[in-house]
Motif scaffolding. Structure first.
Motif, PDB file in Angstrom:
ATOM      1  N   LEU A   1    -108.183-105.971  -4.752  1.00  0.00           N
ATOM      2  CA  LEU A   1    -108.029-104.664  -5.402  1.00  0.00           C
ATOM      3  C   LEU A   1    -106.566-104.377  -5.735  1.00  0.00           C
ATOM      4  N   THR A   2    -105.667-104.768  -4.864  1.00  0.00           N
ATOM      5  CA  THR A   2    -104.241-104.565  -5.120  1.00  0.00           C
ATOM      6  C   THR A   2    -103.794-105.377  -6.336  1.00  0.00           C
ATOM      7  N   LEU A   3    -104.175-106.654  -6.372  1.00  0.00           N
ATOM      8  CA  LEU A   3    -103.806-107.494  -7.518  1.00  0.00           C
ATOM      9  C   LEU A   3    -104.412-106.986  -8.819  1.00  0.00           C
ATOM     10  N   ILE A   4    -105.669-106.559  -8.762  1.00  0.00           N
ATOM     11  CA  ILE A   4    -106.324-106.014  -9.959  1.00  0.00           C
ATOM     12  C   ILE A   4    -105.608-104.750 -10.436  1.00  0.00           C
ATOM     13  N   GLY A   5    -105.268-103.868  -9.483  1.00  0.00           N
ATOM     14  CA  GLY A   5    -104.561-102.638  -9.837  1.00  0.00           C
ATOM     15  C   GLY A   5    -103.225-102.912 -10.488  1.00  0.00           C
ATOM     16  N   ILE A   6    -102.495-103.881  -9.954  1.00  0.00           N
ATOM     17  CA  ILE A   6    -101.188-104.222 -10.530  1.00  0.00           C
ATOM     18  C   ILE A   6    -101.352-104.848 -11.913  1.00  0.00           C
TER      19      ILE A   6
ATOM     20  N   PHE B   1    -103.342 -97.428 -13.503  1.00  0.00           N
ATOM     21  CA  PHE B   1    -104.022 -98.361 -12.606  1.00  0.00           C
ATOM     22  C   PHE B   1    -103.161 -98.772 -11.414  1.00  0.00           C
ATOM     23  N   PHE B   2    -101.844 -98.531 -11.477  1.00  0.00           N
ATOM     24  CA  PHE B   2    -100.997 -98.796 -10.311  1.00  0.00           C
ATOM     25  C   PHE B   2    -101.457 -97.929  -9.133  1.00  0.00           C
ATOM     26  N   GLY B   3    -102.098 -96.813  -9.459  1.00  0.00           N
ATOM     27  CA  GLY B   3    -102.627 -95.935  -8.413  1.00  0.00           C
ATOM     28  C   GLY B   3    -103.641 -96.633  -7.530  1.00  0.00           C
ATOM     29  N   LEU B   4    -104.400 -97.581  -8.077  1.00  0.00           N
ATOM     30  CA  LEU B   4    -105.368 -98.339  -7.275  1.00  0.00           C
ATOM     31  C   LEU B   4    -104.654 -99.132  -6.193  1.00  0.00           C
ATOM     32  N   ALA B   5    -103.578 -99.805  -6.575  1.00  0.00           N
ATOM     33  CA  ALA B   5    -102.798-100.570  -5.597  1.00  0.00           C
ATOM     34  C   ALA B   5    -102.201 -99.631  -4.549  1.00  0.00           C
TER      35      ALA B   5
ATOM     36  N   PHE C   1    -103.415 -96.709  -3.619  1.00  0.00           N
ATOM     37  CA  PHE C   1    -104.519 -96.206  -2.800  1.00  0.00           C
ATOM     38  C   PHE C   1    -104.912 -97.222  -1.726  1.00  0.00           C
ATOM     39  N   VAL C   2    -105.015 -98.480  -2.097  1.00  0.00           N
ATOM     40  CA  VAL C   2    -105.363 -99.533  -1.136  1.00  0.00           C
ATOM     41  C   VAL C   2    -104.254 -99.678  -0.093  1.00  0.00           C
ATOM     42  N   GLY C   3    -103.006 -99.647  -0.541  1.00  0.00           N
ATOM     43  CA  GLY C   3    -101.887 -99.728   0.407  1.00  0.00           C
ATOM     44  C   GLY C   3    -101.881 -98.577   1.387  1.00  0.00           C
ATOM     45  N   ALA C   4    -102.158 -97.376   0.889  1.00  0.00           N
ATOM     46  CA  ALA C   4    -102.231 -96.206   1.778  1.00  0.00           C
ATOM     47  C   ALA C   4    -103.380 -96.346   2.761  1.00  0.00           C
ATOM     48  N   GLY C   5    -104.512 -96.879   2.290  1.00  0.00           N
ATOM     49  CA  GLY C   5    -105.664 -97.085   3.179  1.00  0.00           C
ATOM     50  C   GLY C   5    -105.363 -98.083   4.278  1.00  0.00           C
ATOM     51  N   LEU C   6    -104.675 -99.159   3.933  1.00  0.00           N
ATOM     52  CA  LEU C   6    -104.306-100.160   4.943  1.00  0.00           C
ATOM     53  C   LEU C   6    -103.313 -99.586   5.950  1.00  0.00           C
ATOM     54  N   THR C   7    -102.376 -98.791   5.470  1.00  0.00           N
ATOM     55  CA  THR C   7    -101.419 -98.145   6.363  1.00  0.00           C
ATOM     56  C   THR C   7    -102.140 -97.203   7.315  1.00  0.00           C
ATOM     57  N   PHE C   8    -103.058 -96.409   6.783  1.00  0.00           N
ATOM     58  CA  PHE C   8    -103.845 -95.490   7.609  1.00  0.00           C
ATOM     59  C   PHE C   8    -104.662 -96.260   8.649  1.00  0.00           C
ATOM     60  N   ALA C   9    -105.300 -97.353   8.210  1.00  0.00           N
ATOM     61  CA  ALA C   9    -106.104 -98.162   9.137  1.00  0.00           C
ATOM     62  C   ALA C   9    -105.230 -98.749  10.246  1.00  0.00           C
ATOM     63  N   GLY C  10    -104.058 -99.208   9.867  1.00  0.00           N
ATOM     64  CA  GLY C  10    -103.163 -99.797  10.864  1.00  0.00           C
ATOM     65  C   GLY C  10    -102.642 -98.799  11.878  1.00  0.00           C
ATOM     66  N   THR C  11    -102.402 -97.572  11.444  1.00  0.00           N
ATOM     67  CA  THR C  11    -101.848 -96.570  12.364  1.00  0.00           C
ATOM     68  C   THR C  11    -102.906 -95.856  13.182  1.00  0.00           C
ATOM     69  N   THR C  12    -104.133 -95.756  12.661  1.00  0.00           N
ATOM     70  CA  THR C  12    -105.171 -95.010  13.387  1.00  0.00           C
ATOM     71  C   THR C  12    -106.228 -95.894  14.036  1.00  0.00           C
ATOM     72  N   GLY C  13    -106.376 -97.126  13.561  1.00  0.00           N
ATOM     73  CA  GLY C  13    -107.430 -97.989  14.071  1.00  0.00           C
ATOM     74  C   GLY C  13    -108.777 -97.748  13.391  1.00  0.00           C
TER      75      GLY C  13
ATOM     76  N   GLN D   1    -109.451-108.064   4.232  1.00  0.00           N
ATOM     77  CA  GLN D   1    -108.229-108.655   3.685  1.00  0.00           C
ATOM     78  C   GLN D   1    -108.440-109.165   2.260  1.00  0.00           C
ATOM     79  N   ILE D   2    -109.566-109.838   2.033  1.00  0.00           N
ATOM     80  CA  ILE D   2    -109.867-110.351   0.688  1.00  0.00           C
ATOM     81  C   ILE D   2    -110.054-109.199  -0.294  1.00  0.00           C
TER      82      ILE D   2
END
Length: 173
Positions: A120-125, A135-139, A141-153, A114-115
């Motif tokens: 990384l999201t704040l830095i990207g923004i 650099f918005f792509g970093l935010a 990418f992290v958002g997509a990773g969290l979504t993937f983690a949430g849906t797949t475990g 979470q930290i």
């Protein structure tokens, strides 16, 4: 019939009378803070609980994990009387009951995720506004990773963080 939740004071009395207190959190969570005398059997290995006819009191951090998995916990108890600790270790601590805290242990992996993800999201923004819109792509990418983690475990960031030097003691344990 579902497992009944009991107040921390009642759980303490049950443990003093011989019940086994079972912490279903992951090893990293248990290492950082635990209820003295609790046995750590992560939810992923809950079938390893050996009640030996003793009553069981299951707990997690807040009570949400135990409540959500009450049927699996009841099955693991194999007929032994069992209860859920109301409010988990947070409720135990709030009731003024003792916990063992080891601040030398690293933060729980999910808190590290979470930290890291938030940073990384704040830095990207910030870099997207101040340096280059790419650099918005970093935010993203992290958002997509969290979504993937949430849906797949499956969380790649958690796997990476587990391998960091400050978490190496957890790998050995």
């Amino acid at each position: 019939m579902t497992i009944k939740a009991i107040a921390p004071a009642d759980a303490r009395r049950a443990v003093e009378a011989g019940a086994l207190l079972v912490d279903i959190r992951e090893a990293d969570e248990h290492a950082r803070e635990n209820i003295p005398g609790a046995v750590n059997v992560p939810l992923s290995r809950i079938g390893d609980v050996a009640a030996l006819g003793r009553p069981l009191v299951f707990h997690c951090r807040s009570g949400m994990r135990t409540a959500a998995n009450a049927e699996a916990l009841k099955a693991a108890a194999a007929g032994s009387p069992c209860h859920l600790l109301e409010g988990g270790i947070d409720g135990w601590r709030t009731a003024g009951l003792p916990t063992a805290v080891d601040r030398k242990q690293p933060l729980e992996i999910m808190r590290q995720v979470q930290i890291s993800a938030g940073s990384l999201t704040l830095i990207g923004i910030a870099l997207g506004f101040l340096v280059h819109p790419g650099f918005f792509g970093l935010a993203a990418f992290v958002g997509a990773g969290l979504t993937f983690a949430g849906t797949t475990g499956w969380c790649g960031m958690a796997l990476l963080l587990r391998r960091m030097p400050w978490n190496r003691a957890l790998q050995a344990g």
